[in-house]
Design a protein around this motif. Structure first.
Motif, PDB file in Angstrom:
ATOM      1  N   VAL A  69       0.835  -1.205   0.000  1.00 17.08           N
ATOM      2  CA  VAL A  69       0.000   0.000   0.000  1.00 17.08           C
ATOM      3  C   VAL A  69       0.866   1.250   0.000  1.00 17.08           C
ATOM      4  O   VAL A  69       1.928   1.293   0.629  1.00 17.08           O
ATOM      5  N   GLU A  70       0.398   2.253  -0.734  1.00 16.63           N
ATOM      6  CA  GLU A  70       0.985   3.595  -0.663  1.00 16.63           C
ATOM      7  C   GLU A  70       0.099   4.415   0.267  1.00 16.63           C
ATOM      8  O   GLU A  70      -0.986   4.849  -0.122  1.00 16.63           O
ATOM      9  N   PRO A  71       0.520   4.611   1.524  1.00 16.08           N
ATOM     10  CA  PRO A  71      -0.355   5.229   2.525  1.00 16.08           C
ATOM     11  C   PRO A  71      -0.548   6.722   2.303  1.00 16.08           C
ATOM     12  O   PRO A  71       0.412   7.454   2.085  1.00 16.08           O
ATOM     13  N   TRP A  72      -1.814   7.155   2.368  1.00 12.22           N
ATOM     14  CA  TRP A  72      -2.144   8.563   2.179  1.00 12.22           C
ATOM     15  C   TRP A  72      -2.396   9.273   3.505  1.00 12.22           C
ATOM     16  O   TRP A  72      -1.812  10.312   3.773  1.00 12.22           O
ATOM     17  N   ALA A  73      -3.302   8.734   4.297  1.00  9.51           N
ATOM     18  CA  ALA A  73      -3.689   9.437   5.529  1.00  9.51           C
ATOM     19  C   ALA A  73      -4.312   8.456   6.505  1.00  9.51           C
ATOM     20  O   ALA A  73      -4.838   7.406   6.124  1.00  9.51           O
ATOM     21  N   LEU A  74      -4.247   8.827   7.799  1.00  9.46           N
ATOM     22  CA  LEU A  74      -4.859   8.055   8.881  1.00  9.46           C
ATOM     23  C   LEU A  74      -5.944   8.901   9.524  1.00  9.46           C
ATOM     24  O   LEU A  74      -5.813  10.125   9.631  1.00  9.46           O
ATOM     25  N   GLU A  75      -7.011   8.238   9.964  1.00  8.39           N
ATOM     26  CA  GLU A  75      -8.076   8.979  10.646  1.00  8.39           C
ATOM     27  C   GLU A  75      -8.830   8.048  11.590  1.00  8.39           C
ATOM     28  O   GLU A  75      -9.018   6.862  11.294  1.00  8.39           O
ATOM     29  N   CYS A  76      -9.229   8.606  12.721  1.00 14.09           N
ATOM     30  CA  CYS A  76     -10.022   7.863  13.689  1.00 14.09           C
ATOM     31  C   CYS A  76     -11.500   8.123  13.402  1.00 14.09           C
ATOM     32  O   CYS A  76     -11.922   9.273  13.292  1.00 14.09           O
ATOM     33  N   TRP A  77     -12.260   7.042  13.307  1.00 13.60           N
ATOM     34  CA  TRP A  77     -13.685   7.161  12.973  1.00 13.60           C
ATOM     35  C   TRP A  77     -14.450   6.100  13.740  1.00 13.60           C
ATOM     36  O   TRP A  77     -14.115   4.914  13.681  1.00 13.60           O
ATOM     37  N   HIS A  78     -15.477   6.529  14.481  1.00 11.90           N
ATOM     38  CA  HIS A  78     -16.293   5.623  15.291  1.00 11.90           C
ATOM     39  C   HIS A  78     -15.436   4.788  16.236  1.00 11.90           C
ATOM     40  O   HIS A  78     -15.699   3.614  16.467  1.00 11.90           O
ATOM     41  N   GLY A  79     -14.371   5.406  16.780  1.00 13.43           N
ATOM     42  CA  GLY A  79     -13.530   4.725  17.760  1.00 13.43           C
ATOM     43  C   GLY A  79     -12.474   3.812  17.183  1.00 13.43           C
ATOM     44  O   GLY A  79     -11.758   3.148  17.942  1.00 13.43           O
ATOM     45  N   HIS A  80     -12.332   3.761  15.851  1.00 14.64           N
ATOM     46  CA  HIS A  80     -11.345   2.886  15.222  1.00 14.64           C
ATOM     47  C   HIS A  80     -10.475   3.704  14.268  1.00 14.64           C
ATOM     48  O   HIS A  80     -10.946   4.656  13.646  1.00 14.64           O
ATOM     49  N   TRP A  81      -9.193   3.309  14.155  1.00 19.89           N
ATOM     50  CA  TRP A  81      -8.282   3.977  13.233  1.00 19.89           C
ATOM     51  C   TRP A  81      -8.306   3.283  11.873  1.00 19.89           C
ATOM     52  O   TRP A  81      -8.315   2.050  11.781  1.00 19.89           O
ATOM     53  N   TYR A  82      -8.304   4.104  10.818  1.00 19.60           N
ATOM     54  CA  TYR A  82      -8.319   3.604   9.446  1.00 19.60           C
ATOM     55  C   TYR A  82      -7.202   4.262   8.645  1.00 19.60           C
ATOM     56  O   TYR A  82      -6.838   5.419   8.885  1.00 19.60           O
ATOM     57  N   LEU A  83      -6.675   3.497   7.699  1.00 21.23           N
ATOM     58  CA  LEU A  83      -5.684   4.000   6.754  1.00 21.23           C
ATOM     59  C   LEU A  83      -6.301   4.035   5.371  1.00 21.23           C
ATOM     60  O   LEU A  83      -6.891   3.047   4.925  1.00 21.23           O
ATOM     61  N   ALA A  84      -6.169   5.153   4.687  1.00 21.78           N
ATOM     62  CA  ALA A  84      -6.577   5.255   3.286  1.00 21.78           C
ATOM     63  C   ALA A  84      -5.319   5.330   2.438  1.00 21.78           C
ATOM     64  O   ALA A  84      -4.354   6.012   2.794  1.00 21.78           O
ATOM     65  N   GLY A  85      -5.315   4.605   1.329  1.00 21.16           N
ATOM     66  CA  GLY A  85      -4.145   4.619   0.473  1.00 21.16           C
ATOM     67  C   GLY A  85      -4.400   3.900  -0.830  1.00 21.16           C
ATOM     68  O   GLY A  85      -5.516   3.433  -1.112  1.00 21.16           O
ATOM     69  N   PHE A  86      -3.362   3.791  -1.646  1.00 24.26           N
ATOM     70  CA  PHE A  86      -3.448   3.121  -2.940  1.00 24.26           C
ATOM     71  C   PHE A  86      -2.928   1.704  -2.798  1.00 24.26           C
ATOM     72  O   PHE A  86      -1.771   1.481  -2.426  1.00 24.26           O
ATOM     73  N   ASP A  87      -3.805   0.730  -3.060  1.00 25.33           N
ATOM     74  CA  ASP A  87      -3.450  -0.682  -2.987  1.00 25.33           C
ATOM     75  C   ASP A  87      -2.832  -1.078  -4.330  1.00 25.33           C
ATOM     76  O   ASP A  87      -3.512  -1.109  -5.352  1.00 25.33           O
ATOM     77  N   ARG A  88      -1.534  -1.363  -4.328  1.00 27.73           N
ATOM     78  CA  ARG A  88      -0.844  -1.675  -5.581  1.00 27.73           C
ATOM     79  C   ARG A  88      -1.358  -2.970  -6.212  1.00 27.73           C
ATOM     80  O   ARG A  88      -1.412  -3.087  -7.432  1.00 27.73           O
ATOM     81  N   ASP A  89      -1.716  -3.942  -5.376  1.00 28.80           N
ATOM     82  CA  ASP A  89      -2.169  -5.222  -5.913  1.00 28.80           C
ATOM     83  C   ASP A  89      -3.522  -5.083  -6.617  1.00 28.80           C
ATOM     84  O   ASP A  89      -3.777  -5.741  -7.624  1.00 28.80           O
ATOM     85  N   ARG A  90      -4.393  -4.242  -6.082  1.00 33.95           N
ATOM     86  CA  ARG A  90      -5.722  -4.057  -6.669  1.00 33.95           C
ATOM     87  C   ARG A  90      -5.796  -2.831  -7.565  1.00 33.95           C
ATOM     88  O   ARG A  90      -6.820  -2.558  -8.167  1.00 33.95           O
ATOM     89  N   GLU A  91      -4.703  -2.061  -7.589  1.00 31.78           N
ATOM     90  CA  GLU A  91      -4.592  -0.877  -8.443  1.00 31.78           C
ATOM     91  C   GLU A  91      -5.764   0.068  -8.241  1.00 31.78           C
ATOM     92  O   GLU A  91      -6.367   0.559  -9.194  1.00 31.78           O
ATOM     93  N   ASP A  92      -6.080   0.314  -6.973  1.00 35.66           N
ATOM     94  CA  ASP A  92      -7.208   1.200  -6.667  1.00 35.66           C
ATOM     95  C   ASP A  92      -7.068   1.691  -5.226  1.00 35.66           C
ATOM     96  O   ASP A  92      -6.300   1.137  -4.427  1.00 35.66           O
ATOM     97  N   ALA A  93      -7.829   2.734  -4.895  1.00 37.23           N
ATOM     98  CA  ALA A  93      -7.844   3.254  -3.532  1.00 37.23           C
ATOM     99  C   ALA A  93      -8.557   2.261  -2.617  1.00 37.23           C
ATOM    100  O   ALA A  93      -9.568   1.666  -2.999  1.00 37.23           O
ATOM    101  N   ARG A  94      -8.038   2.088  -1.407  1.00 36.59           N
ATOM    102  CA  ARG A  94      -8.628   1.191  -0.443  1.00 36.59           C
ATOM    103  C   ARG A  94      -8.485   1.795   0.958  1.00 36.59           C
ATOM    104  O   ARG A  94      -7.659   2.685   1.194  1.00 36.59           O
ATOM    105  N   VAL A  95      -9.302   1.302   1.876  1.00 37.41           N
ATOM    106  CA  VAL A  95      -9.173   1.674   3.283  1.00 37.41           C
ATOM    107  C   VAL A  95      -8.904   0.412   4.079  1.00 37.41           C
ATOM    108  O   VAL A  95      -9.394  -0.672   3.742  1.00 37.41           O
TER     109      VAL A  95
END
Length: 340
Positions: A195-221
């Motif tokens: 993954v190429e990590p873009w940003a981290l954010e806490c939402w509903h008490g959980h941390w999530y990473l948004a980024g570009f998944d190289r294997d799926r060639e698309d944005a993923r969380v």
């Protein structure tokens, strides 16, 4: 013993800020211990090493925000350097109450992370500068100090307990790809993700990473609590363009099915599936021990439904039914079975 780089940079910054005139590299080398400790006369190998070290240090200070001006040194006529106090003085800070609260809350994210000390020091400096109002200089026991104490008895906190938080945060900041094992909901074994990590954010008490998944060639969380083992950084830079604005919550909501325009009809065994029922658009009793529920349909709903196993039955749409069956077969280790 070599002098640490942080100390060397601090000494250079102090020297430049306290100078009354531009100082040449020759003068700076004689004044700063880390530079003076490089033996050898002018023009020698150590002279070249000093020049490289000084240029790196100068650029590092500029990247940190120090305004360094150039001019002619009156002592030897060479190019000199000076950091005027007026150019490096911060403007007076005047934060609104909402801004101060948001800043304090952001700093508390680091209470369980590696920058806890730096965040605490930054808040202390802001308080000393009066950024949090006039109570920062109030005496102990004064009405202002007592009011400040009452205001902070109840305060929001954002914990960062996930072991992968620090490494992902640094990788996102430095624009470095990472590899980690990730256990998807309903999957029997974790899979490797690059993954190429873009940003981290806490939402509903959980941390999530948004980024570009190289294997799926698309944005993923990715939910940090589902990362298994160590996060490893990889060499090289990003291959995909980073969006100008990364809204992690938007990505999470899209993958969780929130804000979806499509709907799904499922049957839930009576008395189970309460997390799903809280999202229901409509609910009614069906025959036997079942309730029929209408849910917003988006990416991620199939994984949520699969977690309830035999207590859920998908009525439609057909593609959702196929997704749920695929999740269940994966969890059971069944491959190549026909779709029911």
């Amino acid at each position: 013993m070599a002098i640490p780089k942080a100390e060397r940079l601090m000494n250079l910054a102090l020297c430049l800020m306290n100078a009354r005139r531009p100082l040449s590299k020759r003068e700076l080398r004689a004044s700063i211990e880390a530079y003076a400790s490089l033996d050898g006369g002018p023009g020698g190998a150590d002279e070249a090493a000093f020049n490289r070290m000084f240029e790196r240090d100068k650029e590092d200070l500029r990247e940190l925000g120090l305004v360094i001006e150039t001019g002619e040194s009156p002592l030897d006529g060479e190019t000199g350097y000076l950091a005027k106090r007026a150019s490096n003085r911060l403007p007076e800070l005047a934060l609104a109450a909402e801004e101060a609260a948001a800043l304090a809350l952001a700093a508390r994210v680091w209470q369980q992370a590696r920058l806890a000390g730096a965040a605490s020091g930054a808040l202390q400096k802001l308080r000393a500068a009066g950024a949090f109002g006039n109570n920062g200089g109030a005496a102990e026991g004064s009405p202002a100090r007592e009011e400040e104490g009452r205001a902070t008895v109840l305060e929001p906190r954002i914990p960062a307990h996930e072991p992968s938080f620090d490494k992902l945060m640094l990788a996102a900041r430095e624009r470095r790809p990472v590899t980690f094992a990730y256990r998807r909901s309903g999957a029997p074994e974790p899979g490797t993700r690059t993954v190429e990590p873009w940003a981290l954010e806490c939402w509903h008490g959980h941390w999530y990473l948004a980024g570009f998944d190289r294997d799926r060639e698309d944005a993923r969380v990715f939910k940090l609590s589902r990362i298994v083992g160590q996060v490893r950084t990889r060499s090289g830079g990003f291959t995909a363009e980073v969006p100008a604005h990364v809204d992690v919550r938007e990505h999470v909501a899209r993958f969780a099915g929130e804000g979806a325009t499509a709907t799904a009809r499922v049957r839930l065994r009576r008395g189970v599936g309460w997390p799903l029922r809280t999202k229901a658009l409509a609910e009614k009793s069906a025959e036997g021990e079942w309730d029929e529920v209408e849910l917003p349909y988006g990416h991620g709903l199939a994984a949520d439904l699969a977690e309830f196993g035999a207590d859920v039955l998908v009525l439609g749409p057909e593609e959702l039914r196929a997704e749920v069956l695929a999740h269940l077969r994966a969890a059971a280790g069944v491959k190549g079975a026909e779709t029911a």
